[in-house]
Design a protein around this motif. Structure first.
Motif, PDB file in Angstrom:
ATOM      1  N   LEU A  12       0.811  -1.220   0.000  1.00  0.00           N
ATOM      2  CA  LEU A  12       0.000   0.000   0.000  1.00  0.00           C
ATOM      3  C   LEU A  12       0.841   1.266   0.000  1.00  0.00           C
ATOM      4  O   LEU A  12       0.661   2.125  -0.875  1.00  0.00           O
ATOM      5  CB  LEU A  12      -0.992  -0.003   1.163  1.00  0.00           C
ATOM      6  CG  LEU A  12      -1.891   1.237   1.259  1.00  0.00           C
ATOM      7  CD1 LEU A  12      -2.700   1.439  -0.003  1.00  0.00           C
ATOM      8  CD2 LEU A  12      -2.800   1.132   2.472  1.00  0.00           C
ATOM      9  N   PRO A  13       1.790   1.444   0.933  1.00  0.00           N
ATOM     10  CA  PRO A  13       2.554   2.699   0.878  1.00  0.00           C
ATOM     11  C   PRO A  13       3.411   2.816  -0.380  1.00  0.00           C
ATOM     12  O   PRO A  13       3.602   3.919  -0.897  1.00  0.00           O
ATOM     13  CB  PRO A  13       3.411   2.684   2.144  1.00  0.00           C
ATOM     14  CG  PRO A  13       3.397   1.295   2.638  1.00  0.00           C
ATOM     15  CD  PRO A  13       2.149   0.651   2.117  1.00  0.00           C
ATOM     16  N   LEU A  14       3.883   1.692  -0.922  1.00  0.00           N
ATOM     17  CA  LEU A  14       4.658   1.751  -2.162  1.00  0.00           C
ATOM     18  C   LEU A  14       3.773   2.211  -3.317  1.00  0.00           C
ATOM     19  O   LEU A  14       4.176   3.069  -4.114  1.00  0.00           O
ATOM     20  CB  LEU A  14       5.273   0.384  -2.471  1.00  0.00           C
ATOM     21  CG  LEU A  14       6.128   0.304  -3.723  1.00  0.00           C
ATOM     22  CD1 LEU A  14       7.316   1.266  -3.640  1.00  0.00           C
ATOM     23  CD2 LEU A  14       6.609  -1.131  -3.943  1.00  0.00           C
ATOM     24  N   PHE A  15       2.566   1.667  -3.405  1.00  0.00           N
ATOM     25  CA  PHE A  15       1.650   2.108  -4.450  1.00  0.00           C
ATOM     26  C   PHE A  15       1.290   3.577  -4.272  1.00  0.00           C
ATOM     27  O   PHE A  15       1.281   4.345  -5.244  1.00  0.00           O
ATOM     28  CB  PHE A  15       0.371   1.257  -4.473  1.00  0.00           C
ATOM     29  CG  PHE A  15      -0.615   1.739  -5.496  1.00  0.00           C
ATOM     30  CD1 PHE A  15      -0.392   1.500  -6.842  1.00  0.00           C
ATOM     31  CD2 PHE A  15      -1.737   2.451  -5.123  1.00  0.00           C
ATOM     32  CE1 PHE A  15      -1.291   1.967  -7.806  1.00  0.00           C
ATOM     33  CE2 PHE A  15      -2.635   2.918  -6.064  1.00  0.00           C
ATOM     34  CZ  PHE A  15      -2.420   2.667  -7.414  1.00  0.00           C
ATOM     35  N   LEU A  16       1.005   3.992  -3.046  1.00  0.00           N
ATOM     36  CA  LEU A  16       0.652   5.395  -2.808  1.00  0.00           C
ATOM     37  C   LEU A  16       1.812   6.334  -3.138  1.00  0.00           C
ATOM     38  O   LEU A  16       1.593   7.436  -3.652  1.00  0.00           O
ATOM     39  CB  LEU A  16       0.192   5.586  -1.363  1.00  0.00           C
ATOM     40  CG  LEU A  16      -1.136   4.916  -1.012  1.00  0.00           C
ATOM     41  CD1 LEU A  16      -1.418   5.044   0.490  1.00  0.00           C
ATOM     42  CD2 LEU A  16      -2.281   5.477  -1.834  1.00  0.00           C
ATOM     43  N   LEU A  17       3.034   5.903  -2.862  1.00  0.00           N
ATOM     44  CA  LEU A  17       4.215   6.692  -3.214  1.00  0.00           C
ATOM     45  C   LEU A  17       4.305   6.876  -4.722  1.00  0.00           C
ATOM     46  O   LEU A  17       4.441   8.001  -5.219  1.00  0.00           O
ATOM     47  CB  LEU A  17       5.479   6.007  -2.687  1.00  0.00           C
ATOM     48  CG  LEU A  17       6.815   6.606  -3.130  1.00  0.00           C
ATOM     49  CD1 LEU A  17       6.997   8.010  -2.552  1.00  0.00           C
ATOM     50  CD2 LEU A  17       7.962   5.688  -2.725  1.00  0.00           C
ATOM     51  N   MET A  18       4.205   5.776  -5.458  1.00  0.00           N
ATOM     52  CA  MET A  18       4.326   5.857  -6.905  1.00  0.00           C
ATOM     53  C   MET A  18       3.125   6.568  -7.524  1.00  0.00           C
ATOM     54  O   MET A  18       3.254   7.265  -8.528  1.00  0.00           O
ATOM     55  CB  MET A  18       4.508   4.459  -7.501  1.00  0.00           C
ATOM     56  CG  MET A  18       5.755   3.757  -6.981  1.00  0.00           C
ATOM     57  SD  MET A  18       7.263   4.775  -7.004  1.00  0.00           S
ATOM     58  CE  MET A  18       7.493   4.931  -8.762  1.00  0.00           C
ATOM     59  N   ARG A  19       1.968   6.433  -6.915  1.00  0.00           N
ATOM     60  CA  ARG A  19       0.775   7.172  -7.353  1.00  0.00           C
ATOM     61  C   ARG A  19       0.997   8.665  -7.191  1.00  0.00           C
ATOM     62  O   ARG A  19       0.626   9.460  -8.061  1.00  0.00           O
ATOM     63  CB  ARG A  19      -0.430   6.708  -6.539  1.00  0.00           C
ATOM     64  CG  ARG A  19      -1.714   7.433  -6.842  1.00  0.00           C
ATOM     65  CD  ARG A  19      -2.832   6.858  -5.961  1.00  0.00           C
ATOM     66  NE  ARG A  19      -4.058   7.584  -6.108  1.00  0.00           N
ATOM     67  CZ  ARG A  19      -4.447   8.580  -5.324  1.00  0.00           C
ATOM     68  NH1 ARG A  19      -3.694   8.955  -4.297  1.00  0.00           N
ATOM     69  NH2 ARG A  19      -5.585   9.190  -5.523  1.00  0.00           N
ATOM     70  N   GLN A  20       1.619   9.055  -6.091  1.00  0.00           N
ATOM     71  CA  GLN A  20       1.904  10.472  -5.854  1.00  0.00           C
ATOM     72  C   GLN A  20       2.847  11.013  -6.926  1.00  0.00           C
ATOM     73  O   GLN A  20       2.645  12.112  -7.445  1.00  0.00           O
ATOM     74  CB  GLN A  20       2.494  10.668  -4.453  1.00  0.00           C
ATOM     75  CG  GLN A  20       2.627  12.106  -4.039  1.00  0.00           C
ATOM     76  CD  GLN A  20       1.281  12.808  -3.945  1.00  0.00           C
ATOM     77  OE1 GLN A  20       0.272  12.206  -3.570  1.00  0.00           O
ATOM     78  NE2 GLN A  20       1.248  14.080  -4.301  1.00  0.00           N
ATOM     79  N   PHE A  21       3.889  10.244  -7.253  1.00  0.00           N
ATOM     80  CA  PHE A  21       4.787  10.647  -8.337  1.00  0.00           C
ATOM     81  C   PHE A  21       4.004  10.814  -9.643  1.00  0.00           C
ATOM     82  O   PHE A  21       4.205  11.778 -10.382  1.00  0.00           O
ATOM     83  CB  PHE A  21       5.906   9.611  -8.547  1.00  0.00           C
ATOM     84  CG  PHE A  21       7.051   9.738  -7.602  1.00  0.00           C
ATOM     85  CD1 PHE A  21       7.884  10.847  -7.626  1.00  0.00           C
ATOM     86  CD2 PHE A  21       7.323   8.728  -6.686  1.00  0.00           C
ATOM     87  CE1 PHE A  21       8.957  10.957  -6.748  1.00  0.00           C
ATOM     88  CE2 PHE A  21       8.394   8.833  -5.810  1.00  0.00           C
ATOM     89  CZ  PHE A  21       9.214   9.952  -5.835  1.00  0.00           C
ATOM     90  N   GLN A  22       3.113   9.869  -9.938  1.00  0.00           N
ATOM     91  CA  GLN A  22       2.321   9.916 -11.176  1.00  0.00           C
ATOM     92  C   GLN A  22       1.416  11.137 -11.190  1.00  0.00           C
ATOM     93  O   GLN A  22       1.314  11.830 -12.203  1.00  0.00           O
ATOM     94  CB  GLN A  22       1.498   8.631 -11.322  1.00  0.00           C
ATOM     95  CG  GLN A  22       0.685   8.539 -12.585  1.00  0.00           C
ATOM     96  CD  GLN A  22       1.528   8.246 -13.802  1.00  0.00           C
ATOM     97  OE1 GLN A  22       2.697   7.895 -13.699  1.00  0.00           O
ATOM     98  NE2 GLN A  22       0.946   8.377 -14.973  1.00  0.00           N
ATOM     99  N   LEU A  23       0.750  11.415 -10.074  1.00  0.00           N
ATOM    100  CA  LEU A  23      -0.130  12.580  -9.995  1.00  0.00           C
ATOM    101  C   LEU A  23       0.648  13.872 -10.200  1.00  0.00           C
ATOM    102  O   LEU A  23       0.194  14.771 -10.918  1.00  0.00           O
ATOM    103  CB  LEU A  23      -0.866  12.606  -8.653  1.00  0.00           C
ATOM    104  CG  LEU A  23      -1.929  11.532  -8.445  1.00  0.00           C
ATOM    105  CD1 LEU A  23      -2.409  11.537  -6.995  1.00  0.00           C
ATOM    106  CD2 LEU A  23      -3.090  11.736  -9.406  1.00  0.00           C
ATOM    107  N   GLU A  24       1.819  13.963  -9.588  1.00  0.00           N
ATOM    108  CA  GLU A  24       2.641  15.165  -9.743  1.00  0.00           C
ATOM    109  C   GLU A  24       3.139  15.304 -11.181  1.00  0.00           C
ATOM    110  O   GLU A  24       3.169  16.406 -11.719  1.00  0.00           O
ATOM    111  CB  GLU A  24       3.809  15.137  -8.760  1.00  0.00           C
ATOM    112  CG  GLU A  24       3.380  15.327  -7.329  1.00  0.00           C
ATOM    113  CD  GLU A  24       4.506  15.170  -6.321  1.00  0.00           C
ATOM    114  OE1 GLU A  24       5.681  15.030  -6.733  1.00  0.00           O
ATOM    115  OE2 GLU A  24       4.208  15.173  -5.112  1.00  0.00           O
ATOM    116  N   GLN A  25       3.485  14.190 -11.798  1.00  0.00           N
ATOM    117  CA  GLN A  25       3.941  14.229 -13.183  1.00  0.00           C
ATOM    118  C   GLN A  25       2.809  14.671 -14.105  1.00  0.00           C
ATOM    119  O   GLN A  25       3.016  15.486 -15.012  1.00  0.00           O
ATOM    120  CB  GLN A  25       4.457  12.854 -13.609  1.00  0.00           C
ATOM    121  CG  GLN A  25       5.001  12.818 -15.013  1.00  0.00           C
ATOM    122  CD  GLN A  25       5.472  11.437 -15.402  1.00  0.00           C
ATOM    123  OE1 GLN A  25       4.854  10.436 -15.013  1.00  0.00           O
ATOM    124  NE2 GLN A  25       6.553  11.365 -16.156  1.00  0.00           N
TER     125      GLN A  25
END
Length: 111
Positions: A91-104
């Motif tokens: 979960l935190p790994l997905f949320l981390l990468m999701r945050q990167f995707q949202l910012e991108q």
């Protein structure tokens, strides 16, 4: 700041569960029967076991639904993280990468 929190949670979510799992494996090997026997040894451990299993299923649905919506790559990594460590990493790994995707995506939309 949110990304730092997710990274710290990934680290904790890996080391804390494995601090319990590795001694079991060192003592008993990969004895799946004994693992599940101990996991469901009583109602309280069964409660936590069932909670983690259902939480894992919820995570898988969320990863594929949200990951597909955001056009994220390699969604299998989060499922593998969940299976190899647990929800505490997946979960935190997905949320981390999701945050990167949202910012991108935000940066791309602004440009």
């Amino acid at each position: 700041m949110l990304k730092v929190i997710y990274i710290l949670l990934c680290i904790l979510g890996t080391f804390l569960p494995y601090s319990q799992f590795l001694p079991f494996v060192l003592e008993h090997g990969f004895d799946i029967r004994l693992f599940f026997e101990q996991l469901f040894a009583n109602r309280i451990s069964g409660f936590f076991g069932m909670d983690v299993i259902i939480s894992s299923l919820v995570l898988w649905v969320f990863v594929f639904w949200e990951g597909t919506r955001l056009k994220m790559q390699n969604l299998w990594v989060y499922i593998a993280s969940n299976l190899l460590v647990g929800v505490s990493l997946g979960l935190p790994l997905f949320l981390l990468m999701r945050q990167f995707q949202l910012e991108q995506q935000t940066d791309t939309a602004i440009s």
